[in-house]
Write an enzyme that holds these catalytic residues in place. Structure first.
Site, PDB file in Angstrom:
ATOM      1  N   GLU A   1       0.811  -1.216   0.000  1.00  0.00           N
ATOM      2  CA  GLU A   1       0.000   0.000   0.000  1.00  0.00           C
ATOM      3  C   GLU A   1       0.847   1.270   0.000  1.00  0.00           C
ATOM      4  O   GLU A   1       0.414   2.307  -0.517  1.00  0.00           O
ATOM      5  CB  GLU A   1      -0.967  -0.001   1.185  1.00  0.00           C
TER       6      GLU A   1
ATOM      7  N   PHE B   1     -11.506  -6.831  13.805  1.00  0.00           N
ATOM      8  CA  PHE B   1     -10.425  -7.325  12.950  1.00  0.00           C
ATOM      9  C   PHE B   1     -10.106  -6.288  11.867  1.00  0.00           C
ATOM     10  O   PHE B   1     -10.993  -5.824  11.160  1.00  0.00           O
ATOM     11  CB  PHE B   1     -10.832  -8.659  12.310  1.00  0.00           C
ATOM     12  N   GLN B   2      -8.850  -5.940  11.763  1.00  0.00           N
ATOM     13  CA  GLN B   2      -8.339  -4.961  10.795  1.00  0.00           C
ATOM     14  C   GLN B   2      -9.028  -3.602  10.898  1.00  0.00           C
ATOM     15  O   GLN B   2      -9.278  -2.936   9.893  1.00  0.00           O
ATOM     16  CB  GLN B   2      -8.407  -5.518   9.366  1.00  0.00           C
TER      17      GLN B   2
ATOM     18  N   LYS C   1     -17.574  -0.503   5.557  1.00  0.00           N
ATOM     19  CA  LYS C   1     -17.988  -1.588   4.654  1.00  0.00           C
ATOM     20  C   LYS C   1     -19.508  -1.617   4.460  1.00  0.00           C
ATOM     21  O   LYS C   1     -19.996  -1.849   3.354  1.00  0.00           O
ATOM     22  CB  LYS C   1     -17.490  -2.929   5.197  1.00  0.00           C
TER      23      LYS C   1
ATOM     24  N   MET D   1      24.262   8.746   2.165  1.00  0.00           N
ATOM     25  CA  MET D   1      24.172  10.051   2.802  1.00  0.00           C
ATOM     26  C   MET D   1      24.464   9.956   4.296  1.00  0.00           C
ATOM     27  O   MET D   1      25.123  10.826   4.868  1.00  0.00           O
ATOM     28  CB  MET D   1      22.789  10.670   2.563  1.00  0.00           C
TER      29      MET D   1
END
Lengths: 176, 566
Positions: free
Chosen positions: B54, B116-117, B166, B479
């Site tokens: 993602e 959940f999630q 949802k 760097m």
């Protein structure tokens, strides 16, 4: 460092309080008091926030607050530019009022008023500036204060011009 | 007759099409499945790029937005997907990139139950977005999407998050869509104050040594033409910030180079010598100003910006010109006297010569057998006739690329400026190529940054996106190693990297590639890389201890520039 009163006008959207308070947190500025209420304009909520800061810093913070999409306008003022009040509540045992005439004198001196009195305790209310409500607390403390609470500041500007109304009128013209 | 009832997910698809969205970068999952199901019916209008993480979706959307000027769109599911997207959202915020991120959320009935999630996406993203909003009811979706695109693109652009529960994806609504053109509390472009135009013009007309600082605001306002007219009429030399690069051509007479920590000597020194400093669409980032107590103290400052919160944030402005740069530059230019500042402009030359001799020449034509980073970048730039889109990762590769790549047209630089996100480069390059399919897109990345999002080679495998990836491999986090050498007594704590065979990895993803360690092979490899539209990975084994100079140490005055001993 000086005490500033920040007045934020916002749309009535949930979650905005944390957005506003986060802006202070990021700059490591402690909020002294915060009051949220409806305003005189329908649908517009009003935050009254006090902070100790410099003018330069408070100016930056107010601009950041105003950047949030649902904030309509944000302003900051010194104490000279606003009329402000706080409310404090004090709970004391009823017997100290009965046993000590000085307590009743204090109530009269500070113009406090009884909200409730029963066999066990009395609840007093005092409105004023922080110094007044704090002083009453200090004097009352020697006789015993069971509970004490003070609200955040609420404030109204001394300016005769209502800046928010001007802004909303201009926005309404743009919307048309 | 009653209107047709459609699901919230279907309403999202139709709303995106209304907003002109034709490309989405995303990754499916449980809490966004109804949306993905709806997407299946709209594949002819919306192309979905299946990334491999993602974070990649958000960076790709950023790359797409930056080169195309459109709003990038990312679509991910709830919980860990949302938190994976956070880096790209924060990056887009600080670099003012228009992006709408649609995130699946658990059903409204489960909100707040640690389902959940489930993550509290709105709370997490509020500080790093222009606007973050949760849609719990299907009927709220079209309005929220309309607002999201309006807020993301208007005024100073930035990311917006729509957290889409949802149940609202599944529930039916009577669909209608109206584009958002006005929000009472949101003033994207402040009104131009005529006095500020007058004051700015008067100050510039009085200047003997004016100097302009060009930021990304010029590009975001599509004000390149107006900038050019402004600078040329009053004969004002200009330096540019990292994100302002490509706003004016590299070879323009008045282009005096990059500002800041690894910028050119001339524009940095001259910032502290000019009498009027004109900042245009830039925010005086600390990487540009270094020590504010010694920064441009002699100058009277004019600040052009669309965002009132930028005025006096870091540097006090005598004149603030609020508004859209395209409009304000034109208005000020009308009031400027045609001028010549030949002596002032010529005074940059000695610094240019010093830098050419002490830094640029040794970097581009090293005497060592080891290949330098700068020479690779310049060769690639020239091989594309300086017309390519430059995408960088973060670190030495980024600074070298911005110093040695040349630009001939705007929107040619995609880099993570404000957040400095390692791993940005590869997915951003994919997005940039999809946003500008007719242009050559060259990514410069380091061996460290490449491995942070290397899984996006899988996206290239699937989409065939023809990006040209150049890994400047010095087997170090370059760097950080440079700082260790300069400021930590050569104590190279955890910066040496043992790297995989990048070419074999590319091959595993069906991507052609070549590794070069000898200078004589470099031109041929670059030509091979650019010879067709296919993706290509070129690994160049560069000098292990290459340094990016000039350098202004953190917090030092910009006059304390280190040139190294090359």
């Amino acid at each position: 460092m000086e005490l500033f009163t920040i007045i934020v006008f916002s749309e009535n959207q949930p979650g905005l309080l944390s957005q506003v308070s986060n802006i202070f947190t990021r700059r490591q500025i402690n909020i002294e008091s915060l009051t949220v209420s409806a305003s005189s304009i329908e649908g517009i909520h009003k935050y009254t926030i006090t902070v100790f800061s410099t003018k330069d810093m408070v100016d930056k913070v107010v601009k950041q607050i105003e950047k949030r999409v649902d904030v309509v306008k944000a302003y900051f003022y010194t104490d000279e530019e606003v009329i402000y009040q706080e409310i404090a509540l004090y709970k004391v045992a009823t017997n100290i009022i009965v046993d000590h005439v000085e307590v009743e004198n204090l109530v009269r001196k500070y113009n406090a008023r009884f909200l409730e009195i029963n066999r066990d305790y009395a609840v007093l209310e005092l409105t004023g500036h922080t110094e007044d409500t704090q002083l009453f607390f200090e004097e009352l403390k020697q006789y015993g204060v069971m509970q004490f609470v003070r609200s955040g500041r609420i404030a109204i500007t001394k300016s005769s011009k209502e800046l928010l109304s001007n802004f909303l009128e201009k926005r309404a013209e743009k919307a048309d | 007759m009653s209107k047709e009832l459609i699901s919230g997910a279907e309403a999202l698809m139709r709303s995106l099409i209304h907003e002109g969205v034709d490309t989405i970068f995303g990754y499916p999952g449980g809490a966004i499945m109804p949306v993905y199901d709806a997407l299946h019916d709209h594949q002819d209008k919306i192309k979905h790029i299946l990334v491999r993480h993602e974070q990649g979706a958000t960076h790709a959307a950023q790359g797409y937005a930056r080169v195309s000027g459109k709003t990038g769109v990312a679509l991910v599911t709830s919980g860990p997907a949302a938190t994976n997207a956070i880096t790209g959202i924060a990056d887009a915020m600080i670099d003012s990139t228009p992006m709408v991120v649609i995130i699946g959320q658990v059903g409204a009935a489960l909100l707040g139950t640690d389902a959940f999630q489930e993550t509290d996406v709105v709370s997490i993203t509020q500080p790093i977005t222009k606007w973050s909003y949760q849609v719990r009811n299907a009927e709220d979706l079209p309005g929220a999407i309309a607002r999201a695109f309006y807020i993301a693109r208007e005024g100073r652009p930035g990311p917006v998050v729509i957290d889409f529960a949802k149940n609202a994806q599944i529930a039916k609504l009577e669909y209608s869509y109206k584009k958002c053109t006005f929000i009472r509390s949101f003033v994207p472009v402040p009104d131009v104050e005529p006095w500020s135009i007058e004051a700015a013009a008067a100050l510039i007309n009085s200047a003997k040594k004016p100097f302009a600082l060009i930021g990304q605001g010029v590009i975001l306002a599509n004000a390149e033409k107006e900038l050019n007219a402004f600078l040329e009429k009053a004969d004002i030399p200009a330096g540019w910030t990292l994100l302002g690069s490509s706003a004016m051509p590299t070879e323009h007479r008045l282009n005096k180079g990059m500002l800041g920590m690894h910028g050119n000597i001339g524009p940095n020194i001259k910032t502290n010598e000019c009498d009027v400093l004109i900042a245009i669409g830039m925010r005086f980032d600390d990487r540009v100003t270094s020590d504010l107590n010694t920064y441009a103290k002699q100058a009277r400052v004019i600040h052009f910006d669309i965002d009132p919160a930028e005025i006096n944030k870091n540097v006090k402005a005598e004149v603030a010109v609020l508004g859209d740069a395209k409009q304000t530059l034109e208005l000020v230019t009308e009031k400027l006297n045609a001028a010549k500042h030949t002596e002032w402009i010529d005074s940059f030359t000695e610094y240019e010569q010093t830098e050419q001799e002490k830094v640029i020449e040794p970097e581009l034509n090293p005497t060592s057998h080891e290949i330098s980073m700068g020479e690779v970048i310049r060769k690639v730039s020239e091989a594309t006739e300086n017309k390519a889109v430059l995408v960088t990762d973060v670190g030495q590769n980024q600074m070298m690329a911005s110093r040695y790549f040349k630009f001939t047209q705007s929107r040619s630089m995609v880099t993570s400026g404000g957040l400095g996100t390692m791993g940005f480069g590869l997915p951003a390059a994919i997005g940039a190529k999809i946003g500008a399919p007719d242009r050559t897109v060259c990514l410069f990345t380091g061996d460290g940054g490449m491995q942070m999002t290397i899984q996006e080679l899988g996206t290239i495998l699937q989409e065939g996106t023809g990006v040209k990836m150049i890994i400047l491999n010095n087997n170090f986090l370059g760097m950080v190693r440079q700082w260790q050498e300069l400021f930590f007594n050569d104590r190279y704590s955890e910066t040496h990297m043992k790297n995989p065979d990048f070419i074999m990895i590319a091959q595993a993803y069906g991507i052609k590639g070549r590794s070069v360690s000898q200078r004589e092979d470099l031109d041929g490899a670059i030509a091979e890389m650019l010879s067709d539209d296919q993706p290509y990975l070129l690994e160049v084994k560069v000098e292990t201890k290459g340094m990016v100079y000039p350098m202004i140490p953190t917090g030092a005055s910009i006059s304390n520039i280190l040139l190294g001993d090359k």
